[in-house]
Design an enzyme around this catalytic site. Sequence first.
Site, PDB file in Angstrom:
ATOM      1  N   LEU A   1       3.205  -2.141   3.176  1.00 33.03           N
ATOM      2  CA  LEU A   1       1.862  -2.370   2.650  1.00 33.03           C
ATOM      3  C   LEU A   1       1.432  -1.139   1.865  1.00 33.03           C
ATOM      4  CD1 LEU A   1      -0.402  -4.010   5.410  1.00 33.03           C
ATOM      5  CD2 LEU A   1       0.127  -4.942   3.163  1.00 33.03           C
ATOM      6  N   ASP A   2       0.767  -1.339   0.721  1.00 36.05           N
ATOM      7  CA  ASP A   2       0.223  -0.217  -0.031  1.00 36.05           C
ATOM      8  C   ASP A   2      -0.727   0.586   0.846  1.00 36.05           C
ATOM      9  OD1 ASP A   2       1.567  -0.968  -2.321  1.00 36.05           O
ATOM     10  OD2 ASP A   2      -0.144  -2.047  -3.185  1.00 36.05           O
ATOM     11  N   PRO A   3      -0.864   1.897   0.603  1.00 41.16           N
ATOM     12  CA  PRO A   3      -1.778   2.709   1.420  1.00 41.16           C
ATOM     13  C   PRO A   3      -3.206   2.173   1.476  1.00 41.16           C
ATOM     14  CG  PRO A   3      -0.363   4.124   0.116  1.00 41.16           C
ATOM     15  CD  PRO A   3      -0.087   2.715  -0.348  1.00 41.16           C
TER      16      PRO A   3
ATOM     17  N   ALA B   1      -4.128  -0.921   1.162  1.00 41.86           N
ATOM     18  CA  ALA B   1      -4.179  -2.279   1.708  1.00 41.86           C
ATOM     19  C   ALA B   1      -4.370  -2.235   3.221  1.00 41.86           C
ATOM     20  CB  ALA B   1      -2.894  -3.027   1.370  1.00 41.86           C
TER      21      ALA B   1
ATOM     22  N   ARG C   1      -0.670  -6.738  -6.713  1.00 41.55           N
ATOM     23  CA  ARG C   1      -1.238  -6.017  -7.870  1.00 41.55           C
ATOM     24  C   ARG C   1      -0.712  -6.574  -9.189  1.00 41.55           C
ATOM     25  NH1 ARG C   1       0.511  -0.403  -7.434  1.00 41.55           N
ATOM     26  NH2 ARG C   1       2.025  -1.075  -5.866  1.00 41.55           N
TER      27      ARG C   1
END
Length: 301
Positions: free
Chosen positions: A46-48, A50, A181
């Site tokens: 997961l993106d930071p 998110a 994204r």
Amino acid sequence: MGRKRKGRDISGWVLVDKPAGLTSTAVVNKLRWAFEAQKAGHAGTLDPDATGMLPVALGEATKTIAYLGDALKGYDFTVRWGAATTTDDAAGEVIATSDLRPTDDQIRAALPAFLGDIRQVPPQFSAVKVDGERAYDLAREGERLELQARDLYVDALELTGRPDADHATLHFTCGSGGYVRSIARDLGQALGCLGHVVSLRRTWVGPFDIEAAVTMDRIEALARTPEIDALLHPVSLGLSDLPELTATEAGAVRLRNGNPGQVLPGPVEYGDLAWASLGGVPVAVGRFRAGELHPERVFHL
């Protein structure tokens, strides 16, 4: 003789509701410390910025991560129309703007083009490797990358809300390797208004649902206490998408030694991938052939 790993020999899944601001690797490291585990890994970065479902495997559960590679994942996210950014989310610098704003009907009409088997270009700031280096490292150095489009299966993309003219909320279900994204960026381009993600929450990954997840605050409160083990889910949860076969006693012994072992008849055909259990405990994952499972992963539980 190899050096013995430090920590407890503990195995299972921990379903984490990741907060914004932490990398997936930081969460894994925190859990390894909290459980004093010898080994840990996660299923799906997961993106930071998110939030949401981050399944973390401890011990023998790490051997099941490979079998979750094709698992579908569900996301709820919010797009802001009218601006493109360097990172395709709110953390980046704005590089283009537009005064156009799409109607609900225009958004819905654009969504079918993103369903099924599509080709998607990852964001400039992503973990994709370019000549052995991560794209985000090169992007931070100011390089503009020509990233190659990759195959992606999209099961669902639905408009779920419209807080105002500048924003839209959507639900997205995709297979492995998808970038929310990129969906926001490409949808904004398709609509002629530009767009980027301002919030992103993963609600499920394969058999793991956010309703069963625990917060990092809860994990930290129980860290290194006997009570923390109550947060563990069984190793077999990571095998939910594979058929289960029951091993015989003798078959389980052979399987644990890495040899083909006898299993009872079950819902599989010759050559199918399956997992064998004894007393409900995973013994091995492998291919079924002529009454035996030929192991490719063996569990020591």
